[in-house]
Design an enzyme around this catalytic site. Structure first.
Site: not given
Ligand code: PRP
Ligand code: URA
Length: 209
Positions: A103, A107
């Site tokens: 990830r 964001t």
């Protein structure tokens, strides 16, 4: 619509408590992941197809059963790696195909960095392994990759899920069933699961420092 199976068992509650506790060492953490993965596997494999074949016990001839489908275990790197061994203990003939996703820290959207899936000959049944289902972005990117490979039957195994992740799978991949140990309250501003267990990959691999 995607079905969500949540384990309800006293052993799950106890091993989850060990996982969540920030005082748990990486070794104990990995052991709890292993135990919970086996309990999850029991649920997620309940509909696997078997066929009869003849054997002979020391006493007499009989018919036993064996799995018929070609099975793939798809751990999402890094944290999913910890769920592979317990699954292989139960399904020793399974193939393991790694998908690397992380990830983006700002964001919280998944970034794809590794896949070695062949271009053809997909497995018949794929178990996607990741302890954490948060926004669902990583899981859905994995499903998309598997569907492009040609996999027809995909099941997600997560130890802790957030309602947001389950909802995303129900909307975007209604054909994928989710098996999890628990559904937590929500995600925080950084998209971490609350109360959760923190960063699963860091706790498994002792990289929290
Ligand atoms: C974690 C976790 C999942 C993902 C879940 O991985 O293991 O893959 O986040 O979040 P999502 O549902 O919002 O996509 P991470 O990106 O921290 O990578 P790592 O395992 O390498 O630490
Ligand atoms: N990934 C993790 O490891 N933990 C979370 O709470 C969310 C995503």
């Amino acid at each position: 619509m995607s079905s969500t199976k949540i384990l309800d068992h006293p052993l799950v509650d106890c091993h989850l408590t060990v996982l969540r506790n920030k005082a748990t060492t990486p070794g104990e953490f990995r052991q709890s992941i292993r135990r919970l993965s086996m309990l999850l596997a029991y649920s997620a494999t309940a509909e696997m197809k078997t066929t009869e074949y003849p054997i002979e016990t020391p006493i007499q001839k009989m018919h036993g059963r064996q799995l018929v489908e070609r099975v793939g275990l798809i751990p999402i790197l890094r944290a999913g790696i910890a769920m592979v061994e317990p699954m292989l203990d139960l399904i020793p003939t399974a193939e393991v195909w790694h998908l690397g996703l992380y990830r983006d820290e700002t964001t919280a959207t998944p970034v794809h960095y590794y896949s070695k899936l062949p271009s053809n000959s997909p497995v018949e049944l794929a178990f996607v392994l990741d302890p954490m289902l948060a926004t669902g972005g990583s899981a859905c990117m994995a499903f998309q990759t598997l569907m492009e490979w040609g996999v027809k039957n995909i099941k997600m195994l997560a130890i802790i899920a957030a309602p947001e992740g389950i909802e995303k799978i129900q909307q975007d991949f209604p054909q994928v069933d989710v098996h999890c140990c628990v559904v937590d309250k929500n995600l925080n501003d950084q998209k971490y699961i609350v109360p959760g267990l923190g960063d699963a990959g860091d706790r498994i691999f002792n990289t929290t420092g």
